[in-house]
Design a protein around this motif. Structure first.
Motif, mmCIF file in Angstrom:
data_model
loop_
_atom_site.group_PDB
_atom_site.id
_atom_site.type_symbol
_atom_site.label_atom_id
_atom_site.label_comp_id
_atom_site.label_asym_id
_atom_site.label_seq_id
_atom_site.Cartn_x
_atom_site.Cartn_y
_atom_site.Cartn_z
ATOM 1 N N SER A 113 -2.301 -0.270 9.224
ATOM 2 C CA SER A 113 -3.746 -0.327 9.458
ATOM 3 C C SER A 113 -4.077 -0.512 10.941
ATOM 4 O O SER A 113 -5.043 0.065 11.442
ATOM 5 N N LYS A 114 -3.294 -1.336 11.654
ATOM 6 C CA LYS A 114 -3.563 -1.543 13.083
ATOM 7 C C LYS A 114 -3.367 -0.249 13.867
ATOM 8 O O LYS A 114 -4.099 0.043 14.814
ATOM 9 N N TRP A 115 -2.353 0.520 13.495
ATOM 10 C CA TRP A 115 -2.105 1.812 14.144
ATOM 11 C C TRP A 115 -3.311 2.729 13.986
ATOM 12 O O TRP A 115 -3.825 3.289 14.951
ATOM 13 N N ARG A 116 -3.771 2.876 12.751
ATOM 14 C CA ARG A 116 -4.884 3.783 12.492
ATOM 15 C C ARG A 116 -6.188 3.266 13.086
ATOM 16 O O ARG A 116 -6.989 4.038 13.589
ATOM 17 N N ASP A 117 -6.376 1.959 13.053
ATOM 18 C CA ASP A 117 -7.590 1.385 13.629
ATOM 19 C C ASP A 117 -7.639 1.617 15.136
ATOM 20 O O ASP A 117 -8.707 1.890 15.700
ATOM 21 N N SER A 118 -6.500 1.534 15.797
ATOM 22 C CA SER A 118 -6.441 1.778 17.242
ATOM 23 C C SER A 118 -6.842 3.220 17.568
ATOM 24 O O SER A 118 -7.594 3.478 18.506
ATOM 25 N N TRP A 119 -6.343 4.158 16.771
ATOM 26 C CA TRP A 119 -6.695 5.560 17.010
ATOM 27 C C TRP A 119 -8.161 5.819 16.688
ATOM 28 O O TRP A 119 -8.784 6.707 17.299
ATOM 29 N N ASP A 120 -8.736 5.071 15.771
ATOM 30 C CA ASP A 120 -10.166 5.223 15.481
ATOM 31 C C ASP A 120 -11.003 4.835 16.693
ATOM 32 O O ASP A 120 -12.043 5.440 16.967
ATOM 33 N N TRP A 121 -10.562 3.813 17.427
ATOM 34 C CA TRP A 121 -11.241 3.457 18.677
ATOM 35 C C TRP A 121 -11.086 4.568 19.711
ATOM 36 O O TRP A 121 -12.005 4.849 20.495
ATOM 37 N N VAL A 122 -9.932 5.218 19.703
ATOM 38 C CA VAL A 122 -9.735 6.353 20.610
ATOM 39 C C VAL A 122 -10.727 7.467 20.279
ATOM 40 O O VAL A 122 -11.305 8.085 21.176
ATOM 41 N N PHE A 123 -10.942 7.728 19.006
ATOM 42 C CA PHE A 123 -11.925 8.743 18.618
ATOM 43 C C PHE A 123 -13.318 8.375 19.116
ATOM 44 O O PHE A 123 -14.078 9.240 19.568
ATOM 45 N N LEU A 124 -13.659 7.099 19.025
ATOM 46 C CA LEU A 124 -14.975 6.661 19.497
ATOM 47 C C LEU A 124 -15.131 6.903 20.993
ATOM 48 O O LEU A 124 -16.127 7.497 21.445
ATOM 49 N N VAL A 125 -14.147 6.482 21.766
ATOM 50 C CA VAL A 125 -14.214 6.639 23.220
ATOM 51 C C VAL A 125 -14.173 8.118 23.609
ATOM 52 O O VAL A 125 -14.957 8.581 24.450
ATOM 53 N N SER A 126 -13.270 8.882 22.969
ATOM 54 C CA SER A 126 -13.105 10.285 23.341
ATOM 55 C C SER A 126 -14.215 11.164 22.775
ATOM 56 O O SER A 126 -14.290 12.349 23.098
ATOM 57 N N GLY A 127 -15.070 10.609 21.915
ATOM 58 C CA GLY A 127 -16.260 11.322 21.471
ATOM 59 C C GLY A 127 -17.467 10.985 22.326
ATOM 60 O O GLY A 127 -18.229 11.861 22.725
ATOM 61 N N PHE A 128 -17.613 9.696 22.639
ATOM 62 C CA PHE A 128 -18.770 9.236 23.411
ATOM 63 C C PHE A 128 -18.679 9.647 24.879
ATOM 64 O O PHE A 128 -19.626 10.192 25.451
#
Length: 377
Positions: A113-128
């Motif tokens: 879960s920590k792995w996937r949650d970290s990449w979800d933050w990457v999606f947020l930053v790389s989208g915004f």
């Protein structure tokens, strides 16, 4: 009209088309990334959201490549100067856009879960971040960029990166681009997602459309009071030469000159506002297809408003007004533009055709992937 002048105007239009394609198609994918943590409350829902754009996001990147390639080939002086002026911004943009495909490929390869949650933050930053930079760069160009050329053509920059990115109008322009990105991404999640993702996306997207209207109107008033650039004299048929051949003045409200000369241009910002307002209404009424297309029309109106205000400027210089880059003094050669036009007439319809085909073939609702499916995103 002389052929060379006509080609310059044509490529000014084509540049706008490519920037619109980038905003609509790439912006949609960025919006899904920005919304990912908010529309998906658990891992399954987030994987489902990613699979909405999963088959298309890398194909949509062609608009980003085409935009950069078109500037490089058709407007070499603009390409060299803008990539120098916005060097740090471009590095941030490229870094975030490099992270995004890595996130697509690696997020679901490890079940932790920590792995996937970290990449979800990457999606947020790389989208915004890319959409914010996209809007902020346009805002900075409207305000004028601090650069000039020496007698030998050497480029000099005279303003700091912080001022470029963080002044109030640039921030507003960046947030407008992010709002439209969230709108387009939310509309696509509504179109291809299922509840509860679809309902959450509807709330975020319709709200983003209304926020975009407010930001667009405020930006319009700011532009009306801004010191704009006015081309007093210059030869439209001149070869690329940024250090001589034109006279530019700075005047309050000058960005509205074209609207005063051609009142029909006021339809362009009205189209933008109508697209955003009607689009938000369509999304609230659960009509995402109409809402998505109205969002695309709104993007065309927003960028068309900027283009109508700035013509014939591409990147005005606040340091040396007469060295501002316009469509007359920053274009490639006549021979170059002829060949570019031929290639564009072949490849842009091809891109539009295969993009349409891909979306048609992969239409329909996307369901939540099986937890053990490591082929889905």
């Amino acid at each position: 009209m002389d052929l060379y002048i006509g080609l310059k105007v044509l490529w000014w239009v084509l540049l706008g088309v490519l920037l619109m394609g980038l905003a609509i198609m790439v912006g949609m994918d960025m919006g899904v990334g920005t919304l990912l943590r908010f529309v998906g409350k658990n891992d399954g829902e987030r994987r489902q959201a990613l699979n909405v754009v999963g088959p298309h996001w890398d194909g949509n990147q062609v608009w980003f490549i085409l935009g950069g390639g078109a500037i490089f080939a058709a407007w070499p002086t603009l390409y060299a100067t803008s990539f120098s002026v916005f060097y740090i911004v471009m590095i941030l943009l490229l870094f975030s856009m490099i992270l995004r495909p890595v996130a697509f490929e690696y997020r679901s390869k490890v079940a932790a879960s920590k792995w996937r949650d970290s990449w979800d933050w990457v999606f947020l930053v790389s989208g915004f971040l890319p959409m914010f930079v996209y809007g902020a760069a346009i805002g900075n160009i409207l305000e004028g960029v601090g650069f000039h050329f020496g007698w030998d053509g050497q480029y000099y920059q005279t303003e700091s990166f912080i001022w470029y990115l963080l002044n109030p109008f640039a921030i507003l322009s960046g947030l407008l681009a992010v709002s439209m990105s969230i709108y387009q991404g939310g509309a696509m999640l509504m179109l291809r997602g299922t509840d509860p993702i679809s309902s959450r996306a509807r709330n975020y997207a319709s709200t983003a459309g209304l926020v975009a209207i407010v930001l667009f109107v405020i930006g319009g008033f700011m532009i009306a009071g801004m010191h704009g650039y006015r081309l007093i004299s210059g030869d439209p048929g001149m070869p690329a030469n940024a250090v001589s051949g034109q006279v530019v003045h700075l005047a309050s409200g000058a960005w509205l000159d074209n609207y005063a000369a051609q009142p029909i241009l006021w339809l362009v910002p009205l189209i933008a506002i109508a697209g955003m307002l009607l689009g938000a209404m369509m999304l609230r009424a659960n009509k995402p297809i109409i809402g998505w297309w109205l969002g695309a029309i709104a993007w065309i109106g927003i960028l068309g408003t900027v283009a109508a205000s700035m013509f014939p400027f591409l990147m005005p210089s606040s340091d040396n007004l007469n060295q501002s880059l316009t469509i007359w003094n920053a274009s490639g050669s006549r021979y170059n533009l002829i060949w570019m036009t031929i290639f564009t007439a072949i490849f842009v319809p091809t891109i539009l055709s295969y993009t349409t085909w891909c979306f048609r073939v992969m239409r329909g609702k996307v369901i939540k992937p099986d937890p053990a499916d490591d082929h889905a995103y």
